[in-house]
Design an enzyme around this catalytic site. Structure first.
Site, PDB file in Angstrom:
ATOM      1  N   CYS A  29      77.127  18.538  77.744  1.00 39.09           N
ATOM      2  CA  CYS A  29      76.256  18.565  76.561  1.00 39.09           C
ATOM      3  C   CYS A  29      76.964  18.725  75.235  1.00 39.09           C
ATOM      4  CB  CYS A  29      75.656  19.958  76.761  1.00 39.09           C
ATOM      5  SG  CYS A  29      74.667  20.071  78.406  1.00 39.09           S
ATOM      6  N   CYS A  32      77.879  22.051  73.742  1.00 41.68           N
ATOM      7  CA  CYS A  32      78.495  23.212  74.639  1.00 41.68           C
ATOM      8  C   CYS A  32      79.914  23.353  74.199  1.00 41.68           C
ATOM      9  CB  CYS A  32      78.472  22.781  76.041  1.00 41.68           C
ATOM     10  SG  CYS A  32      79.174  24.188  77.221  1.00 41.68           S
ATOM     11  N   ARG A 145      71.506  17.362  76.127  1.00 41.19           N
ATOM     12  CA  ARG A 145      72.201  17.627  77.467  1.00 41.19           C
ATOM     13  C   ARG A 145      72.053  16.512  78.466  1.00 41.19           C
ATOM     14  NH1 ARG A 145      72.390  23.005  78.185  1.00 41.19           N
ATOM     15  NH2 ARG A 145      72.751  22.690  80.529  1.00 41.19           N
ATOM     16  N   ASP A 309      81.626  36.546  76.499  1.00 48.74           N
ATOM     17  CA  ASP A 309      81.672  35.221  76.970  1.00 48.74           C
ATOM     18  C   ASP A 309      81.744  34.277  75.466  1.00 48.74           C
ATOM     19  OD1 ASP A 309      81.004  32.807  78.366  1.00 48.74           O
ATOM     20  OD2 ASP A 309      78.729  33.122  77.175  1.00 48.74           O
ATOM     21  N   CYS A 382      70.636  35.469  59.196  1.00 51.11           N
ATOM     22  CA  CYS A 382      69.984  36.450  58.594  1.00 51.11           C
ATOM     23  C   CYS A 382      68.825  36.258  58.256  1.00 51.11           C
ATOM     24  CB  CYS A 382      70.682  37.179  57.509  1.00 51.11           C
ATOM     25  SG  CYS A 382      70.239  38.453  56.336  1.00 51.11           S
TER      26      CYS A 382
END
Length: 458
Positions: A29, A32, A145, A309, A382
């Site tokens: 992907c 990623c 993907r 992560d 934001c």
């Protein structure tokens, strides 16, 4: 391995994503960032050894002594590359080490392409919650993907999903929001709900940070993160694949206007659940919009434990569970400071914001722009957060009032239906898109074809 006397007596609950294959994945992907993490472990086989699997499960359960429910979560890379037997062993180990009164819950995040009847039966038999990565209809999903040959993975994902649905496996959709699908929120949501049958949905914004000299007009000189140096949370600009703040805000509003009319109480969208929790003063259950963080960590296939992560990089390495007990690392001063910094480093602009209670500054990884008065540390998203939180303020208050009266939040759908019945077809849509009601959220969804039939055509 050093013990953790005194700490183990008072465990704290935390969530840990274990990566048994490290960053290795059968897909490529384009957005990623984690694929580049292979560089952290040159020469590795990228497979979690059995003795480490046992140490992980044992320590995780020990760290939650006195807690009735222990979450055992798997992610990647692509964790199903380990094969079903690895996960059967993990369940056996959990049953071995669970204390009286404890139970384990199992989750796994997968791209879905390798799933079959055996996987589905295993997940069903062991009550796994399966997260399936899918970015919307074929055109949108296959934009990024893709497999290592550059071909889209949509058909393989839908085929894998059909096995889960046939077996009655509980699953949720993990959908990234990026430049390609960011303007099509309602379409993506209806696809997930109607074509896939999703009843639990998480939306994850894609924000790829790079240095200004690496991306001209948002274009980077590589097709995959495999082709670039190790990705770390640095850089003041984003790639062209990244969702813009305006897109993300509009995406969430677009989905919310569909959901609040038809699906409250039947489809659970994580961002909406989190918002409602913050509106009524309950813990939101998601670190991104919690006041502090630090209780969602990542375990690599080697036993290395990282703060988060999104921060699997050398400066956020806490240690290795083969050398120090997991709970000792989670409770370390380094990790405590990491979690508190989410609150303590907010710029004044955030401290003064009227929706700070709902936002809490977002994820620290995305705080790389400046406030209007020049202070560093503002979240890139934001403007999008503000648009969404301001838009849902009224309905969140209504649902909060319903809850306070022991009534179902789903009753809000009746209020919307009554208001919509008085709305003219040519009135502007309530979502703020500027489109006419009849062409926007007033348009009735078309009946969907069953996912299973679509998958069987592949």
């Amino acid at each position: 391995m050093s013990a953790a006397p005194g700490v183990l007596a008072q465990p704290r609950a935390f969530h840990l994503l274990a990566k048994p294959t490290g960053a290795v994945c059968n897909l490529d992907c384009s957005y990623c960032f984690f694929l580049s993490k292979e560089m952290l472990y040159p020469g590795s086989r990228f497979r979690m050894a059995d003795e480490l699997l046992e140490a992980y499960v044992k320590q995780l359960i020990e760290a939650h002594a006195g807690v009735t429910e222990v979450a055992i979560a798997w992610q990647g890379g692509e964790p199903t590359l380990m094969g079903v037997d690895f996960f059967r062993r993990s369940v056996e180990l959990a049953e071995l080490y669970l204390q009286p009164g404890q139970r384990a819950t199992y989750t796994i995040q997968t791209n879905g392409t390798l799933l079959d009847e055996e996987w589905a039966a295993f997940f069903k038999d062991n009550d796994f919650l399966v997260g399936i990565s899918i970015d919307g209809p074929r055109e949108l999903h296959d934009t990024h993907r893709v497999n290592k040959g550059g071909k889209g993975s949509f058909d393989q994902v839908m085929r894998g999903l059909s096995f889960l649905n046939d077996a009655g496996v509980e699953w949720n959709a993990l959908t990234t929001v990026h430049a390609a699908n960011g303007d099509r929120g309602r379409e993506v949501y209806r696809f997930l709900r109607d074509e896939c049958g999703a009843r639990f949905i998480q939306f994850i914004p894609i924000i790829e940070r790079v240095a200004a000299d690496q991306a001209e007009d948002g274009t980077v000189p590589w097709k995959s993160w495999r082709d670039r140096p190790l990705y770390v949370q640095e850089g003041e600009v984003v790639t062209g694949r990244s969702v813009s703040p305006a897109q993300y805000g509009r995406f969430l509003v677009d989905v919310f206007e569909e959901w609040v009319r038809r699906d409250v109480g039947t489809v659970y969208v994580q961002m909406f659940d989190v918002a409602l929790a913050n509106w009524v003063g309950e813990p939101p259950g998601l670190c991104v919009h919690s006041e502090t963080c630090g209780l969602a960590l990542a375990l690599e296939h080697t036993g290395d434990l990282y703060s988060c992560d999104h921060f699997v990089e050398p400066r956020y390495l806490l240690g290795n569970i083969k050398e120090r007990h997991m709970l000792e690392l989670v409770s370390s001063a380094q990790q405590t400071r990491f979690g508190l910094d989410k609150r303590d480093t907010l710029p004044q602009y955030c401290l003064d914001c009227d929706v700070r209670f709902a936002c809490h500054g977002g994820c620290p990884k995305d705080r790389f722009i400046r406030t209007p008065d020049g202070e560093a540390g503002l979240n890139y998203l934001c403007a999008g957060f503000k648009e969404f939180f301001h838009h849902v303020d009224g309905p969140m208050r209504v649902m909060g009032e319903l809850l306070a009266r022991n009534r179902a939040p789903a009753e809000i759908m009746g209020l919307y239906a009554a208001a919509d019945a008085k709305r003219g077809r040519n009135d502007l849509c309530t979502c703020g898109s500027g489109q006419k009601w009849k062409r926007c959220h007033g348009a009735v969804p078309q009946p969907a074809s069953p996912t299973r039939l679509a998958a069987e055509e592949v």
